[in-house]
Enzyme design. Structure first.
Site, PDB file in Angstrom:
ATOM      1  N   LYS A  44      20.465   2.709  33.223  1.00 12.47           N
ATOM      2  CA  LYS A  44      19.975   2.382  34.377  1.00 12.47           C
ATOM      3  C   LYS A  44      18.466   1.815  34.014  1.00 12.47           C
ATOM      4  O   LYS A  44      18.373   0.826  34.972  1.00 12.47           O
ATOM      5  CB  LYS A  44      19.759   3.637  35.187  1.00 12.47           C
ATOM      6  CG  LYS A  44      18.793   4.624  34.716  1.00 12.47           C
ATOM      7  CD  LYS A  44      18.531   6.020  35.571  1.00 12.47           C
ATOM      8  CE  LYS A  44      17.634   7.053  34.975  1.00 12.47           C
ATOM      9  NZ  LYS A  44      16.181   6.413  34.900  1.00 12.47           N
ATOM     10  N   THR A  45      17.721   2.019  33.203  1.00 10.28           N
ATOM     11  CA  THR A  45      16.678   1.473  32.724  1.00 10.28           C
ATOM     12  C   THR A  45      17.072  -0.029  32.520  1.00 10.28           C
ATOM     13  O   THR A  45      16.141  -0.997  33.200  1.00 10.28           O
ATOM     14  CB  THR A  45      15.872   2.055  31.757  1.00 10.28           C
ATOM     15  OG1 THR A  45      15.641   3.254  31.817  1.00 10.28           O
ATOM     16  CG2 THR A  45      14.455   1.235  31.425  1.00 10.28           C
ATOM     17  N   ASP A 227      13.230   4.351  40.746  1.00 13.37           N
ATOM     18  CA  ASP A 227      13.814   5.119  39.706  1.00 13.37           C
ATOM     19  C   ASP A 227      13.832   6.647  40.168  1.00 13.37           C
ATOM     20  O   ASP A 227      12.928   7.093  40.600  1.00 13.37           O
ATOM     21  CB  ASP A 227      13.281   4.965  38.358  1.00 13.37           C
ATOM     22  CG  ASP A 227      14.048   5.571  37.226  1.00 13.37           C
ATOM     23  OD1 ASP A 227      15.465   5.326  37.553  1.00 13.37           O
ATOM     24  OD2 ASP A 227      13.527   5.533  36.213  1.00 13.37           O
ATOM     25  N   GLU A 228      14.765   7.321  39.544  1.00 17.98           N
ATOM     26  CA  GLU A 228      14.963   8.894  39.779  1.00 17.98           C
ATOM     27  C   GLU A 228      14.611   9.232  41.139  1.00 17.98           C
ATOM     28  O   GLU A 228      14.081  10.247  41.645  1.00 17.98           O
ATOM     29  CB  GLU A 228      13.965   9.557  39.093  1.00 17.98           C
ATOM     30  CG  GLU A 228      13.856   9.124  37.523  1.00 17.98           C
ATOM     31  CD  GLU A 228      15.011   9.618  36.633  1.00 17.98           C
ATOM     32  OE1 GLU A 228      15.897  10.273  37.262  1.00 17.98           O
ATOM     33  OE2 GLU A 228      14.956   9.541  35.339  1.00 17.98           O
ATOM     34  N   GLN A 258      21.346  15.094  38.492  1.00 23.06           N
ATOM     35  CA  GLN A 258      19.947  15.318  37.633  1.00 23.06           C
ATOM     36  C   GLN A 258      19.058  15.538  38.491  1.00 23.06           C
ATOM     37  O   GLN A 258      17.791  15.459  38.036  1.00 23.06           O
ATOM     38  CB  GLN A 258      19.887  14.293  36.611  1.00 23.06           C
ATOM     39  CG  GLN A 258      21.209  13.696  35.748  1.00 23.06           C
ATOM     40  CD  GLN A 258      20.659  12.785  35.039  1.00 23.06           C
ATOM     41  OE1 GLN A 258      19.718  12.626  33.999  1.00 23.06           O
ATOM     42  NE2 GLN A 258      21.611  11.338  35.093  1.00 23.06           N
ATOM     43  N   ARG A 608      21.583  14.938  27.005  1.00 23.72           N
ATOM     44  CA  ARG A 608      20.317  14.045  26.153  1.00 23.72           C
ATOM     45  C   ARG A 608      21.043  13.905  24.744  1.00 23.72           C
ATOM     46  O   ARG A 608      20.296  13.227  24.094  1.00 23.72           O
ATOM     47  CB  ARG A 608      19.134  14.902  26.004  1.00 23.72           C
ATOM     48  CG  ARG A 608      18.490  15.209  27.345  1.00 23.72           C
ATOM     49  CD  ARG A 608      18.013  14.284  28.276  1.00 23.72           C
ATOM     50  NE  ARG A 608      19.266  14.125  29.153  1.00 23.72           N
ATOM     51  CZ  ARG A 608      19.307  13.011  30.179  1.00 23.72           C
ATOM     52  NH1 ARG A 608      18.605  11.882  29.997  1.00 23.72           N
ATOM     53  NH2 ARG A 608      20.235  12.909  31.047  1.00 23.72           N
TER      54      ARG A 608
END
Length: 771
Positions: A44-45, A227-228, A258, A608
């Site tokens: 996504k980044t 973002d997020e 998340q 992660r």
């Protein structure tokens, strides 16, 4: 800007060359709202930064683009990537709180604020609330500053002013919060200070009530990327909604699976209901994972499917299968720490990995104590990632208080901290007289110190000390335009703080080194941008998150909470203390929605891991002064039953003491079961739960025989025995009374609480006998 329908050429084609079709569609999306559902590890980044670069390539001005994320580290990484794609761009890439601070300083006059306000952290907030409780005559033991602060924070997240919160308070506690909220707000404004919540609360209210300001900012930031988005709270939601009203080119990126910050006000409905808020929104799902192995993703995906509040999606990857996810069972929490550190050390010595490839995740920081001891014992380098601990040392907080008072002379909290550091002969009585004088005249304590000769109750050394302190701070203000490191050096020297530490003992020499390191930190900060001021430096320190202190280049094991791990990745991950009451946390067990958030937190930790994932739990854990038998986390039971995906490893009895105790309980010896293999693993199994007579949290070995002392086949139970009941699980006998058929015993079970049994009829298996 019209939406691109085919691959761009030249520089644009380079932006799209290594992207999947879904990623490309997200990058080249034209006008209007866009929801990108980005699964864990789906790049996504990369998509956000490529989209920013793409917008610039289409002629959108940098000043019209705003990208927002949640941590300084994430914002810095985004900025770095965009700079690589479009050197010299001036796109605003920031965090929500930094944006709020910027808007408050830029429009301070309009908002009737002084732009040199101080940002109070949680410690400062609690001090101010304690003062407010004292002023209101309320017990700060029953109503702790933390609890009251939490109530105020919740009110601000809901954009409730003190008056509106007072009108909605329905019980005694919220009425107390409302009363303190009003006092606290006045004290904040008098000190020209704001708290963390104000950085969202005040701009959101300003945009709500000032249409001219809202329209101006909406026109400035025409293309917004968030973002997020799953972690936004109500204040952030309202802020974004008002900034994207006239120009709705809003791109939000996130993953409902998340969303892990409900405890601090985030609302998963913000992302789940995005299509309700923006019916014309385009929705793109990024479900291809580039980080983890299929086995890790299968386990994580199977777990998260137990949640109801989510958007269905798959976790796909082309990575090789990799190792199974390992569930490691230990006798005690100490064994868990010892053996995990030992395994990491062995992997590094065998050349299979570096220390920095390893991460250990905990549900709460308090669990790190035994780990720290194990790291030191085995000589394994490590870093605990939990905020900027360097700036929390007393000497550094003292120095920061000097600097904050220098920037904001209204900051009475900072004044009280340093007015007698180093000692200037100013006692508590003199401070009380000074406060009374300042209160009567509605001036700051620093201003009152300048009038000390007009306060008859303050005499002699105290009066001289206050006068000298006022002159010191007044003189230092002439240095404010200098680079931050120059100002800090002047403060250390002129305040006498350096001289005080130089004259001290060895500990003081270390403290001196710490405050001099602050000069280095300020130098490095200013080197990145020569226009940065002392105020910018203070703001950066105050708004730092836990992960901002993490040094990924250092070759050491990283230890952090699951919350801090969000957004990071490591080749090898250990998740410790996966036990009921810890993960999921005991506070969540009563509500399904809170259990779902704990499950999402577990999912975040699992995803992660890149190559290897180890889920650990112990049968006995010493925690908060008690040694309790534990119940394995319910999340371990929710993992897939496929043998190739999950492998259970029982490391109980690995050390000499544990082995001896196991043998004693069984009436045999470790050698009778074949001992250990060369890795120290005993009782290895990769079958489904129950293989080898075990099951999650149960030792994979023959069932221990009861330890019985009997004259007539009657079990003689004793207080202190650890027993197991087929319904209630493990527990400890706490009391026995009566005789024969009337004999009763109380047992405190880990999950079921205290129960009373008739001793002769109790069906119990004795696990251990007290000495």
């Amino acid at each position: 800007m019209a939406r691109e329908s085919s691959a761009a050429s030249g520089d644009e084609s380079k932006l799209l060359a290594d992207l999947t079709a879904d990623q490309q569609a997200a990058v080249v999306h034209g006008t209007g709202p866009l929801l990108i559902l980005a699964a864990a590890g789906s790049g996504k980044t990369r998509v956000i930064t490529r989209r920013v670069a793409y917008l610039l390539s289409q002629g959108i001005r940098a000043s019209n683009i705003l990208a927002i994320t949640f941590t300084n580290k994430a914002a810095g990484e985004m900025r770095r990537r965009v700079d690589q794609l479009v050197p010299g761009n001036r796109v605003t890439i920031t965090t929500f709180h930094s944006l709020g601070a910027r808007l408050l300083r830029q429009y301070a006059d309009r908002l009737k604020m002084d732009p040199n306000f101080t940002i109070y952290d949680t410690t400062d907030r609690n001090k101010l609330i304690k003062d407010a409780l004292d002023l209101a005559g309320l017990d700060n033991v029953k109503f702790t500053p933390d609890r009251i602060g939490g109530g105020i924070s919740k009110a601000k997240n809901q954009l409730l002013t003190p008056d509106r919160f007072q009108a909605t308070s329905a019980d005694y506690f919220t009425q107390v919060v409302a009363r303190i909220y009003a006092i606290y707000e006045k004290r904040l404004r008098d000190a020209n200070a704001v708290d963390f919540d104000d950085l969202l609360y005040l701009p959101a209210l300003a945009l709500k009530h000032d249409e001219e300001l809202r329209a101006e900012l909406d026109s400035r930031y025409q293309y917004i990327l968030i973002d997020e988005y799953q972690d936004t709270n109500h204040a952030q939601y309202e802020l974004v909604r008002r900034l994207a009203r006239d120009y709705d080119h809003l791109c939000v990126v996130g993953d409902p699976d998340q969303s892990i910050y409900g405890w601090r006000g985030s609302n998963i409905r913000n992302i789940l209901d995005f299509e309700r808020d923006y019916p014309e929104a385009t929705v793109i799902t990024l479900d291809r994972n580039y980080r983890s192995t299929p086995n890790i993703l299968a386990a994580a995906g199977h777990l998260i499917e137990h949640n109801v509040h989510r958007k269905q999606k798959s976790l796909l990857t082309d990575n090789p299968p990799g190792d199974p996810v390992r569930i490691l069972t230990f006798d005690t929490g100490l064994d868990e720490a010892e053996l995990v550190v030992e395994r990491i050390r062995r992997e590094v010595l065998d050349g299979k990995a570096r220390y920095r490839d390893h991460a250990i995740f905990l549900r709460i920081n308090a669990l790190s104590r035994s780990l720290e001891s194990a790291f030191v014992k085995h000589g394994v380098p490590f870093q605990i990632v939990k905020g900027l601990a360097f700036f929390d040392r007393k000497e550094n907080r003292d120095l920061l208080a000097y600097l904050r008072l220098l920037v904001n002379p209204q900051d009475d909290l900072s004044f009280q901290r340093v007015v007698n550091e180093p000692p200037r002969g100013i006692g508590a009585k003199s401070i009380e007289h000074l406060k009374a004088y300042a209160e009567d005249r509605q001036i700051s304590l620093l201003a009152a110190a300048g009038d000390v000769l007009k306060i008859p109750a303050i005499k002699g050394k105290a009066a001289a000390g206050l006068r000298d302190f006022h002159q010191l701070m007044t003189g230092l203000r002439s240095w404010l335009e200098q680079p931050p490191d120059v100002v800090i050096r002047e403060v250390i020297d002129r305040s006498g703080y350096r001289a005080m530490l130089k004259a001290g003992d060895e500990d003081d020499q270390e403290r001196l080194a710490n405050i001099e390191e602050m000069i280095t930190a300020a130098q490095q900060f200013a080197q990145e941008d020569p226009t940065r001021t002392l105020g910018n430096f203070l703001e950066q320190i105050t708004l730092a998150s836990d992960v901002d202190s993490w040094d990924e280049q250092q070759d050491c094991v990283s230890v952090m909470t699951l919350h801090a791990a969000k957004g990071l990745e490591f080749p090898i991950v250990y998740m410790l203390a996966m036990e009921q009451g810890l993960l999921p946390h005991e506070r969540s067990l009563a509500k399904d929605e809170e259990i779902e958030e704990e499950r999402r937190l577990c999912f975040v930790g699992m995803t992660r891991a890149m190559r290897q994932l180890n889920l650990c739990h112990a049968k006995l854990r010493e925690f908060r002064g008690q040694a309790l038998y534990t119940v394995p986390s319910m999340f371990l039971d929710e993992l897939p039953k496929v043998p190739t995906t999950i492998e259970r490893v029982d490391l109980s009895g690995r050390n000499a003491y544990g082995a001896a105790m196991d043998a004693w309980r069984r009436g045999g010896s470790p050698a009778a079961e074949g001992g250990w293999d060369d890795t120290g693993v005993r009782g290895r199994s990769s079958g489904s739960p129950g293989a080898g007579g075990g099951g999650y949290g149960s030792p994979i070995r023959p069932t221990p025989r009861p330890v019985v002392h009997s004259d007539d086949d009657e079990v003689q139970y004793r207080p202190g025995m650890i027993v197991e009941h087929e319904t209630y699980g493990r527990g400890k006998i706490t009391d026995i009374s009566g005789y024969g058929a009337m004999r009763r015993m109380k047992i405190r079970f880990v999950t079921a609480g205290e129960k009373v049994f008739v001793a002769q009829k109790a069906k119990l298996r004795i696990l251990s006998v007290p000495d």
